[in-house]
Design a protein around this motif. Structure first.
Motif, mmCIF file in Angstrom:
data_model
loop_
_atom_site.group_PDB
_atom_site.id
_atom_site.type_symbol
_atom_site.label_atom_id
_atom_site.label_comp_id
_atom_site.label_asym_id
_atom_site.label_seq_id
_atom_site.Cartn_x
_atom_site.Cartn_y
_atom_site.Cartn_z
ATOM 1 N N ALA A 131 19.169 -25.684 -9.841
ATOM 2 C CA ALA A 131 19.002 -25.230 -8.460
ATOM 3 C C ALA A 131 19.572 -26.251 -7.476
ATOM 4 C CB ALA A 131 17.531 -24.966 -8.164
ATOM 5 N N GLU A 132 19.427 -27.539 -7.785
ATOM 6 C CA GLU A 132 19.972 -28.586 -6.914
ATOM 7 C C GLU A 132 21.497 -28.512 -6.859
ATOM 8 O OE1 GLU A 132 18.391 -32.214 -8.412
ATOM 9 O OE2 GLU A 132 16.346 -31.813 -7.674
ATOM 10 N N VAL A 133 22.123 -28.237 -7.999
ATOM 11 C CA VAL A 133 23.580 -28.090 -8.013
ATOM 12 C C VAL A 133 23.994 -26.890 -7.161
ATOM 13 C CG1 VAL A 133 25.594 -27.586 -9.453
ATOM 14 C CG2 VAL A 133 23.852 -29.198 -10.253
ATOM 15 N N ALA A 134 23.268 -25.784 -7.296
ATOM 16 C CA ALA A 134 23.565 -24.602 -6.489
ATOM 17 C C ALA A 134 23.430 -24.913 -5.002
ATOM 18 C CB ALA A 134 22.640 -23.454 -6.889
ATOM 19 N N GLU A 135 22.383 -25.637 -4.655
ATOM 20 C CA GLU A 135 22.163 -25.981 -3.242
ATOM 21 C C GLU A 135 23.288 -26.855 -2.710
ATOM 22 O OE1 GLU A 135 18.681 -27.762 -0.300
ATOM 23 O OE2 GLU A 135 18.396 -27.808 -2.479
ATOM 24 N N GLU A 136 23.700 -27.830 -3.481
ATOM 25 C CA GLU A 136 24.787 -28.716 -3.056
ATOM 26 C C GLU A 136 26.083 -27.936 -2.827
ATOM 27 O OE1 GLU A 136 24.958 -31.541 -6.186
ATOM 28 O OE2 GLU A 136 23.082 -32.554 -5.625
ATOM 29 N N ALA A 137 26.274 -26.881 -3.617
ATOM 30 C CA ALA A 137 27.495 -26.079 -3.510
ATOM 31 C C ALA A 137 27.378 -24.962 -2.468
ATOM 32 C CB ALA A 137 27.837 -25.473 -4.872
ATOM 33 N N GLY A 138 26.182 -24.746 -1.950
ATOM 34 C CA GLY A 138 25.993 -23.695 -0.966
ATOM 35 C C GLY A 138 26.021 -22.302 -1.551
ATOM 36 N N VAL A 139 25.621 -22.164 -2.815
ATOM 37 C CA VAL A 139 25.539 -20.852 -3.465
ATOM 38 C C VAL A 139 24.108 -20.642 -3.956
ATOM 39 C CG1 VAL A 139 27.964 -20.901 -4.148
ATOM 40 C CG2 VAL A 139 26.222 -21.767 -5.735
ATOM 41 N N ILE A 140 23.822 -19.427 -4.393
ATOM 42 C CA ILE A 140 22.479 -19.110 -4.877
ATOM 43 C C ILE A 140 22.544 -18.789 -6.364
ATOM 44 C CG2 ILE A 140 20.530 -17.510 -4.704
ATOM 45 C CD1 ILE A 140 21.232 -17.174 -1.744
ATOM 46 N N ALA A 141 21.764 -19.504 -7.145
ATOM 47 C CA ALA A 141 21.637 -19.213 -8.569
ATOM 48 C C ALA A 141 20.609 -18.101 -8.748
ATOM 49 C CB ALA A 141 21.193 -20.456 -9.337
ATOM 50 N N VAL A 142 20.975 -17.082 -9.514
ATOM 51 C CA VAL A 142 20.030 -16.001 -9.801
ATOM 52 C C VAL A 142 19.711 -16.016 -11.291
ATOM 53 C CG1 VAL A 142 20.463 -14.463 -7.846
ATOM 54 C CG2 VAL A 142 21.990 -14.377 -9.820
ATOM 55 N N HIS A 143 18.442 -16.160 -11.606
ATOM 56 C CA HIS A 143 17.987 -16.224 -12.991
ATOM 57 C C HIS A 143 17.829 -14.817 -13.544
ATOM 58 C CE1 HIS A 143 14.754 -16.005 -16.041
ATOM 59 N NE2 HIS A 143 15.353 -17.082 -16.520
ATOM 60 N N GLU A 144 18.539 -14.540 -14.634
ATOM 61 C CA GLU A 144 18.430 -13.243 -15.292
ATOM 62 C C GLU A 144 17.407 -13.316 -16.427
ATOM 63 O OE1 GLU A 144 21.047 -10.247 -18.131
ATOM 64 O OE2 GLU A 144 22.093 -11.452 -16.613
ATOM 65 N N ASN A 145 16.435 -12.429 -16.382
ATOM 66 C CA ASN A 145 15.496 -12.325 -17.505
ATOM 67 C C ASN A 145 16.252 -11.868 -18.749
ATOM 68 O OD1 ASN A 145 15.358 -9.785 -15.654
ATOM 69 N ND2 ASN A 145 14.750 -8.988 -17.674
ATOM 70 N N GLU A 146 15.979 -12.515 -19.858
ATOM 71 C CA GLU A 146 16.723 -12.269 -21.096
ATOM 72 C C GLU A 146 15.806 -12.528 -22.275
ATOM 73 O OE1 GLU A 146 18.859 -11.017 -23.179
ATOM 74 O OE2 GLU A 146 20.704 -11.994 -22.522
ATOM 75 N N LYS A 147 15.918 -11.720 -23.311
ATOM 76 C CA LYS A 147 15.090 -11.935 -24.493
ATOM 77 C C LYS A 147 15.431 -13.277 -25.144
ATOM 78 C CE LYS A 147 18.182 -8.854 -27.086
ATOM 79 N NZ LYS A 147 18.943 -8.417 -25.904
ATOM 80 N N ASP A 148 14.404 -13.894 -25.705
ATOM 81 C CA ASP A 148 14.501 -15.152 -26.454
ATOM 82 C C ASP A 148 14.693 -16.392 -25.590
ATOM 83 O OD1 ASP A 148 14.229 -13.725 -28.860
ATOM 84 O OD2 ASP A 148 16.396 -13.380 -28.987
ATOM 85 N N ILE A 149 14.670 -16.257 -24.244
ATOM 86 C CA ILE A 149 14.680 -17.437 -23.389
ATOM 87 C C ILE A 149 13.279 -17.621 -22.802
ATOM 88 C CG2 ILE A 149 17.120 -17.159 -22.826
ATOM 89 C CD1 ILE A 149 16.268 -16.153 -20.049
ATOM 90 N N TYR A 150 13.079 -18.701 -22.069
ATOM 91 C CA TYR A 150 11.764 -18.916 -21.454
ATOM 92 C C TYR A 150 11.431 -17.787 -20.492
ATOM 93 C CZ TYR A 150 7.951 -21.052 -18.831
ATOM 94 O OH TYR A 150 6.732 -21.297 -18.235
ATOM 95 N N GLY A 151 12.345 -17.452 -19.610
ATOM 96 C CA GLY A 151 12.095 -16.402 -18.614
ATOM 97 C C GLY A 151 12.400 -15.022 -19.133
ATOM 98 N N ASP A 152 11.651 -14.608 -20.145
ATOM 99 C CA ASP A 152 11.880 -13.286 -20.743
ATOM 100 C C ASP A 152 10.927 -12.227 -20.198
ATOM 101 O OD1 ASP A 152 9.641 -14.448 -21.906
ATOM 102 O OD2 ASP A 152 10.130 -13.837 -23.961
ATOM 103 N N ILE A 153 9.745 -12.636 -19.785
ATOM 104 C CA ILE A 153 8.730 -11.706 -19.299
ATOM 105 C C ILE A 153 8.404 -12.035 -17.838
ATOM 106 C CG2 ILE A 153 7.745 -11.311 -21.592
ATOM 107 C CD1 ILE A 153 5.522 -13.297 -20.868
#
Length: 278
Positions: A131-153
């Motif tokens: 997120a810090e890298v995204a902020e430095e670049a002036g863009v927005i990171a969007v986290h995609e929910n995906e099976k088998d990763i931490y953010g799956d549910i």
């Protein structure tokens, strides 16, 4: 209530050839594309000449880029992160170069049998850094929910965005991916996640066998989600990610006909709900 919803799509689901990707997108009336790969090469592995060709081709077809479909965060949680963070910096530069407001990221694969919650602190440390890298670049990171990763549910997706608490980290809502981990997206996740959703991936899936289908034909509660987003004034992008054809190293190659079928299914929903789109 938005006047017009902006549609986009993973152009590499149309064809490997970038000109064909743009040609079909233009024929469907899309003003934006999401770039994940071109000529069979991942977006982050394209050289300067190839990126310049992408820029000139987009201009020729009157297209803009809604997001970079990057593979950032698609490594195991115990893989080296410093080199991956450098890759994120490159991804942010590519995002800037193509004039995209968003860059898609993930929250790291878990080893088979691992409990994602056991790795929470390391996931959050890494997500803060991204997120810090995204902020430095002036863009927005969007986290995609995906099976088998931490953010799956939904619970863990909410944990990521609220714990990192950055205006440069939002959520990309993927109904099919929620279904594939046994979640009914609208019923079980929408109320909690909606304040953080900035981007919507359009594909659907069946709870019975996790197979991917066109929007509205599965258990992803796409129509219910569309209605709710309309009613609360959502003004982000909707990106078609059909996954109806053969799978590739970067996603899936649906081909022009199946991509068009996916576009027709989603736009039929929008028409039936009285929503204008472009």
């Amino acid at each position: 209530m938005p006047t017009v919803w902006m549609l986009s799509g993973f152009a590499d689901e149309i064809d490997n050839e970038f000109t064909t990707q743009c040609e079909v997108a233009g024929q469907l009336g899309l003003g934006y594309v999401e770039i994940r790969s071109a000529w069979g090469v991942n977006i982050l592995d394209l050289n300067d000449r190839q990126l310049e060709t992408i820029t000139t081709t987009l201009t020729a077809y009157g297209l803009q880029v809604s997001s970079i479909g990057s593979p950032i965060g698609k490594i195991f949680i115990d893989d080296d992160f410093e080199s991956h963070l450098e890759k994120m910096r490159h991804a942010a530069e590519v995002t800037q170069r193509l004039g995209a407001p968003y860059i898609r990221i993930f929250s790291f694969f878990m080893r088979p049998g691992a409990d994602p919650d056991d790795h929470r602190e390391e996931v959050l440390r890494r997500m803060r850094a991204l997120a810090e890298v995204a902020e430095e670049a002036g863009v927005i990171a969007v986290h995609e929910n995906e099976k088998d990763i931490y953010g799956d549910i939904p619970r863990r997706c909410l944990d990521i965005v609220t714990s990192v608490n950055s205006t440069h980290l939002k959520l990309a809502w993927d109904p099919a991916n929620f279904v594939q981990v046994g979640v009914r997206p609208f019923s079980e996740g929408y109320a909690d996640l909606r304040p953080h959703v900035a981007y919507v991936q359009i594909k659907d899936a069946l709870l019975a066998d996790a197979s991917v289908v066109v929007a509205g034909a599965g258990d992803g509660e796409v129509r219910e989600t569309v209605r709710a987003l309309r009613d609360d004034g959502f003004d982000g992008f909707f990106s078609l990610e059909p996954h109806l054809g053969e799978y590739t190293a970067y996603g899936a190659l649906s081909g022009p006909q199946l991509f068009t079928k996916a576009w027709e299914a989603f736009t039929d929903i929008l028409k039936s709900e009285g929503i204008e789109y472009a």
